[in-house]
Design a protein around this motif. Structure first.
Motif, short mmCIF file in Angstrom:
data_model
loop_
_atom_site.label_atom_id
_atom_site.label_comp_id
_atom_site.label_asym_id
_atom_site.label_seq_id
_atom_site.Cartn_x
_atom_site.Cartn_y
_atom_site.Cartn_z
N SER A 44 28.07 50.43 122.84
CA SER A 44 28.85 50.02 124.01
C SER A 44 30.18 49.42 123.55
CB SER A 44 28.08 48.96 124.80
OG SER A 44 28.00 47.76 124.03
N CYS A 106 24.42 58.59 127.88
CA CYS A 106 25.30 58.30 126.74
C CYS A 106 26.25 57.19 127.13
CB CYS A 106 26.08 59.55 126.32
SG CYS A 106 27.24 60.17 127.58
N GLU A 107 26.97 56.68 126.16
CA GLU A 107 28.04 55.73 126.44
C GLU A 107 29.23 56.47 127.04
OE1 GLU A 107 27.94 52.51 126.22
OE2 GLU A 107 25.93 52.42 125.33
N GLN A 112 34.95 53.67 125.62
CA GLN A 112 35.01 53.52 124.17
C GLN A 112 36.44 53.74 123.66
OE1 GLN A 112 32.12 56.48 122.96
NE2 GLN A 112 30.59 54.91 122.52
#
Length: 345
Positions: A44, A106-107, A112
């Motif tokens: 994260s 998923c992130e 990100q």
């Protein structure tokens, strides 16, 4: 800023996602004059910030943050249910009556990416896809060198055209996930000794070679073939700073001539690891499994439970074809050893 000025020794520690490489490992590699890489793909934004801060307390040298270029999927519930049914032989072997539903697939890559821009590492590398020219421009404005992972020449040219500073040419020997993003993954099967000279001849930006490199002699061979550095993932898995489970390390140290192979079974994307029962059980339906990250999320609980129980036959034991030559040295000592071997080769 050029890649060659960032790290004096031609060695990049390959990012190994899933908690395998740690801030201590990244810092040790960078402190030794190579380039440490943190796998951020499964983290994260808060975890990325935290681990980057830890690295910066341990080193003032450049390091790399690595990401998977992904779009968050919205799978059909029927597809998910069918995938869980394909996995029944595995989760039922653990004594479960059902497969847990993942909290998320998923992130979020966009989140990100913004975190990466704010953190401003010296280098960022990317796998599974390609950035837009605008994204690369933003990274360059933040002072970040951009490196793309490729498995054939067309992908290398695509990254160069978009403005990347270098590419990682990943041969079929490499452990973990294949980085193919143009064409079918199963068609990108060039070994590094074939792939590297083709990519070097086609590009005017630096090429980092990856796939099966375990010793200084291996590195020297790649440098003589035109690589400016090599990326080594498997070689660092047994280091003291590596966070893979002890039972995983033991399997690597005892690998000998035990085969590695590519499989979609764990994640829905081809990846190389030690062959085990999980791969064998899933072989009949392997081509039917959903793509990454759906399959990866579905098997996450299985792999975590298997690691907790010490049952390596149900774990993903990622490693490259050079695993039989793995060494249990601290990361800094491994760098020193590799440099001595390069000089002696």
């Amino acid at each position: 800023m050029k890649l060659a000025t960032v790290f004096p020794h031609p060695i990049v520690q390959g990012p190994t996602a899933g908690g395998c490489n740690t801030p201590a490992q990244v810092a040790a590699v960078s402190n030794a004059g190579a380039l440490g890489s943190l796998a951020c793909s499964l983290l994260s934004p808060d975890a990325i910030r935290s681990q980057t801060e830890q690295i910066r307390t341990l080193t003032d040298r450049p390091f790399c943050l690595n990401f998977f270029v992904l779009e968050t999927p919205q799978p059909d519930p029927a597809q998910v249910a069918q995938a869980a049914e394909y996995l029944r032989p595995v989760w039922s072997a653990l004594g479960w009556t059902a497969l847990p539903t993942p909290a998320k697939w998923c992130e979020d890559f966009s989140g990100q990416f913004e975190t990466l821009l704010a953190l401003r590492p010296a280098v960022a590398s990317f796998t599974f896809g390609i950035l837009s020219e605008e994204q690369i421009r933003r990274l360059h404005e933040a002072g970040i060198l951009v490196v793309g992972t490729i498995t054939h020449v067309a992908e290398a040219l695509a990254w160069q055209e978009r403005g990347a500073d270098a590419v990682i040419a990943s041969g079929i020997e490499a452990g973990g996930h294949r980085g193919t993003f143009i064409g079918r993954q199963e068609d990108a099967r060039q070994g590094i000794d074939e792939l590297l000279p083709e990519v070097v001849a086609a590009l005017h930006i630096p090429v980092i070679a990856a796939g099966g490199f375990m010793t200084g002699a291996d590195i020297k061979r790649a440098l003589q073939a035109g690589a400016q550095a090599v990326q080594m993932g498997t070689a660092f898995l047994a280091c003291a700073e590596s966070a893979i489970p002890a039972i995983y390390k033991q399997r690597l140290l005892e690998a000998g001539d035990h085969p590695t192979r590519l499989t979609r079974s764990f994640s829905g994307r081809y990846a190389r690891g030690l062959e085990n029962r999980f791969m064998q059980v899933m072989t009949p339906n392997e081509s039917l499994l959903p793509p990454y990250p759906i399959q990866n999320a579905l098997t996450g609980a299985i792999r975590a439970e298997a690691a907790k129980r010490g049952e390596t036959e149900w774990m993903s034991l990622w490693c490259g074809t050079g695993v039989a030559r793995i060494r249990t040295l601290p990361a800094a000592q491994l760098i020193t050893t590799l440099l001595a071997e390069i000089a002696a080769a």
